[in-house]
Scaffold this active site. Structure first.
Site, PDB file in Angstrom:
ATOM      1  N   ASP A 140      64.705  -9.234  -8.361  1.00 44.37           N
ATOM      2  CA  ASP A 140      65.925  -8.848  -7.669  1.00 44.37           C
ATOM      3  C   ASP A 140      65.976  -9.538  -6.315  1.00 44.37           C
ATOM      4  O   ASP A 140      64.945  -9.933  -5.774  1.00 44.37           O
ATOM      5  CB  ASP A 140      65.946  -7.330  -7.438  1.00 44.37           C
ATOM      6  CG  ASP A 140      66.188  -6.578  -8.722  1.00 44.37           C
ATOM      7  OD1 ASP A 140      66.565  -7.220  -9.713  1.00 44.37           O
ATOM      8  OD2 ASP A 140      65.985  -5.355  -8.727  1.00 44.37           O
TER       9      ASP A 140
ATOM     10  N   MET B 247      72.161   4.032  -1.183  1.00 41.66           N
ATOM     11  CA  MET B 247      73.569   3.685  -1.323  1.00 41.66           C
ATOM     12  C   MET B 247      73.954   2.529  -0.417  1.00 41.66           C
ATOM     13  O   MET B 247      73.188   2.126   0.432  1.00 41.66           O
ATOM     14  CB  MET B 247      74.414   4.885  -0.920  1.00 41.66           C
ATOM     15  CG  MET B 247      74.192   5.254   0.535  1.00 41.66           C
ATOM     16  SD  MET B 247      75.042   6.718   1.078  1.00 41.66           S
ATOM     17  CE  MET B 247      76.599   6.570   0.340  1.00 41.66           C
TER      18      MET B 247
ATOM     19  N   LYS C 213      71.375  -8.608  -7.566  1.00 46.33           N
ATOM     20  CA  LYS C 213      72.779  -8.271  -7.432  1.00 46.33           C
ATOM     21  C   LYS C 213      73.033  -7.988  -5.967  1.00 46.33           C
ATOM     22  O   LYS C 213      72.365  -7.174  -5.363  1.00 46.33           O
ATOM     23  CB  LYS C 213      73.106  -7.022  -8.256  1.00 46.33           C
ATOM     24  CG  LYS C 213      72.862  -7.252  -9.715  1.00 46.33           C
ATOM     25  CD  LYS C 213      73.103  -5.966 -10.463  1.00 46.33           C
ATOM     26  CE  LYS C 213      72.240  -5.903 -11.695  1.00 46.33           C
ATOM     27  NZ  LYS C 213      71.569  -4.643 -11.842  1.00 46.33           N
TER      28      LYS C 213
ATOM     29  N   PRO D 227       0.825  -1.214   0.000  1.00 42.67           N
ATOM     30  CA  PRO D 227       0.000   0.000   0.000  1.00 42.67           C
ATOM     31  C   PRO D 227       0.861   1.267   0.000  1.00 42.67           C
ATOM     32  O   PRO D 227       0.514   2.269  -0.605  1.00 42.67           O
ATOM     33  CB  PRO D 227      -0.815  -0.114   1.282  1.00 42.67           C
ATOM     34  CG  PRO D 227      -0.083  -1.095   2.152  1.00 42.67           C
ATOM     35  CD  PRO D 227       0.747  -1.959   1.270  1.00 42.67           C
TER      36      PRO D 227
ATOM     37  N   GLY E 123      61.314  -1.496  -4.701  1.00 45.78           N
ATOM     38  CA  GLY E 123      60.933  -0.081  -4.769  1.00 45.78           C
ATOM     39  C   GLY E 123      60.236   0.238  -6.069  1.00 45.78           C
ATOM     40  O   GLY E 123      59.314  -0.452  -6.484  1.00 45.78           O
ATOM     41  N   ASP E 124      60.700   1.295  -6.719  1.00 43.84           N
ATOM     42  CA  ASP E 124      60.160   1.689  -8.011  1.00 43.84           C
ATOM     43  C   ASP E 124      61.191   1.367  -9.092  1.00 43.84           C
ATOM     44  O   ASP E 124      62.382   1.593  -8.894  1.00 43.84           O
ATOM     45  CB  ASP E 124      59.871   3.195  -8.010  1.00 43.84           C
ATOM     46  CG  ASP E 124      59.309   3.642  -9.348  1.00 43.84           C
ATOM     47  OD1 ASP E 124      58.082   3.551  -9.523  1.00 43.84           O
ATOM     48  OD2 ASP E 124      60.093   4.046 -10.233  1.00 43.84           O
TER      49      ASP E 124
END
Ligand code: SAH
Length: 495
Positions: free
Chosen positions: A248, A383, A270, A43, A302-303
């Protein structure tokens, strides 16, 4: 009880929904999406349902539910808040052999509505048989993020080529191989980038090239700093689709675990002083596997474009006409900064940030030391730890204050993360005292002082005094004082 999954064509078929509230509205929206002819029985209706009635998209029956309505419908949904009404609808539907769904009542239902991931024309439906709807929903959310929205367009594109693909590849195995490369290679990538025309052209080209033998592809993927949670969704997808992964050493086991089980994994890492595979060797492997028609993932820490030799690898692939894609990753500087509580820029302390590497003689000789020694900037130095002494000496020589704070982050974002803090004047000494090892990233600049107050991950920084930490955190997180051994100091001073 085991359910039989089914996808039903409801277009222009009558469906009755008993109930006119929010739940009924949701069900009706989905039914309209499938072009069902919906009658709502209630309704009172929600404003949206009233609108649909007014627009003629659905019909309404206001009077109390009657069993004889079921004679002309294919399905019925009971979505009232009254259990007795729902039960009546379910019982009468059962007598007429009409499938009924009672909302939130698995027992009364003879069909269930699954959680759905919609990539039309592709639909993924999940059901827990009513036992664990929240789990089904959670799973749906996960898949939602995992499955790109361009999948629907991909399915449509494949449908358009289907006849020709069948003609070109009468052999089933070859056909499957072609579809696999279509669904996970450059064509899919172009669709993800929102370039349907280029995708269609690439698909045509692949079909034409198929006559001359299949071609593989390479995805250069950034794996981030170690914590698998920092992978991108796209990286995860590439790992799921890979036939071969060239990774890697720096890429953590946690990340590799997320890759396709049967993908071949090759470590080409490496290690300082101990090169497993030369760069030329890596290039040769990439070429060999791609030429064999495999989907290769080249996975880097990482990138891939930040001190990762990603550029060289793409130049090589381009020269050999191997199709490629790049998936960025969270680079060590960004990750280590976040996990050490060191904002790389700060309105009060640093207006710029430099990503620097000084890992060999030639990179050191070409750096602009005078510029690096300027104040109010942050240096993020990638580094080997062995070079810290040279870095310290050169920056001091060029006038950076000995009081400039640093944070040296070892194994950033990983459970074993350590942060060593100090000032430029005692950089090499502190690294030696705490035996900092690779991988470690140096953040030098005024912002580095914030590590002792904003640090949140892992153990508190080594180097802050107990006093500093108590002041900052208002508690007594103890820091072990590490005695500086005389022979270590002598070694530093000898250089
Ligand atoms: N492409 C990578 C960098 C490769 S060079 C990236 O974008 O991060 C390798 C150097 O990165 C290491 O010597 C170290 O300085 C830094 N590094 C990488 N991962 C790290 C980590 N989890 N914690 C600290 N430093 C890291």
């Amino acid at each position: 009880m085991k359910l039989y999954p089914l996808f039903v064509d409801l277009s222009h078929r009558a469906v009755l929904v008993v109930g006119g509230g929010a739940v009924a509205e949701r069900k009706i929206a989905a039914l309209l999406g499938a072009q069902a002819q919906v009658t709502v029985n209630a309704p009172e209706l929600t404003p949206q349902l009233q609108r649909w009635v007014k627009e003629g998209r659905i019909a309404q029956r206001r009077e109390a539910f009657r069993g004889d309505w079921l004679e002309r419908v294919w399905l019925v949904v009971a979505a009232t808040s009254d259990r007795e009404t729902n039960r009546l609808v379910a019982t009468l539907a059962g007598l007429q052999r009409i499938f009924v769904n009672v909302v939130d009542d698995a027992e009364l239902s003879s069909f269930h509505v699954p959680a759905v991931i919609d990539r039309a024309p592709l639909t993924i439906a999940i059901s827990s048989g009513g036992d664990a709807p929240m789990l089904a929903r959670l799973l749906r959310e996960r898949l939602e993020t995992l499955l790109d929205h361009s999948l629907g367009a991909l399915a449509t594109l494949a449908a358009g080529l289907r006849k020709r693909i069948r003609a070109r590849f009468p052999d089933m195995a070859a056909r499957r191989g072609f579809y696999e490369s279509l669904f996970s290679g450059p064509v899919a990538a172009l669709l993800r980038q929102g370039r349907p025309d280029a995708a269609r052209a690439a698909a045509e080209q692949a079909l034409a090239a198929a006559a001359t033998g299949s071609s593989g592809s390479v995805v250069l993927v950034g794996a981030g700093p170690g914590d698998p949670g920092l992978l991108t969704l796209r990286a995860l997808r590439a790992l799921n689709e890979a036939d071969v992964i060239l990774h890697d050493r720096l890429v953590g086991a946690g990340v590799l675990e997320l890759a396709r089980r049967d993908a071949e994994r090759i470590e080409v890492g490496k290690q300082a002083g101990q090169h497993h595979t030369t760069q030329d060797g890596i290039h040769a492997l990439l070429l060999q596997h791609a030429r064999a028609g495999r989907r290769v993932v080249r996975l880097k820490g990482g990138d891939p474009f930040v001190f990762g030799r990603g550029g060289e690898e793409l130049e090589f692939l381009r020269a050999h006409a191997i199709p490629y894609e790049v998936v960025p990753g969270i680079t060590a500087a960004v990750a280590c900064a976040a996990y050490a509580g060191v904002p790389l820029t700060h309105r009060d302390h640093a207006q710029s940030v430099r990503f620097v590497t000084a890992h060999c003689q030639s990179s050191r000789d070409t750096l602009d030391w005078a510029a690096l020694a300027q104040e109010r900037q942050t240096l993020a130095v990638y580094m080997g730890v062995a070079e810290l002494g040279v870095l310290q000496a050169r920056l001091l020589e060029h006038g950076r204050a000995a009081s400039t704070p640093f944070a040296l982050i070892e194994n950033g974002s990983r459970p074993e993360q350590r942060v060593v803090t100090g000032t430029l004047g005692n950089l090499a000494e502190r690294a030696l005292v705490h035996a900092v090892r690779s991988p470690a990233l140096l953040i030098l600049g005024e912002v580095a002082a914030l590590a002792s107050t904003l640090g949140w991950f892992g153990a508190p920084p080594l180097g802050a005094t107990v006093h500093d930490i108590r002041d900052a955190a208002g508690d007594r997180r103890a820091v072990a004082a590490v005695p500086v051994r005389a022979d270590m100091l002598a070694a530093i001073h000898r250089g």
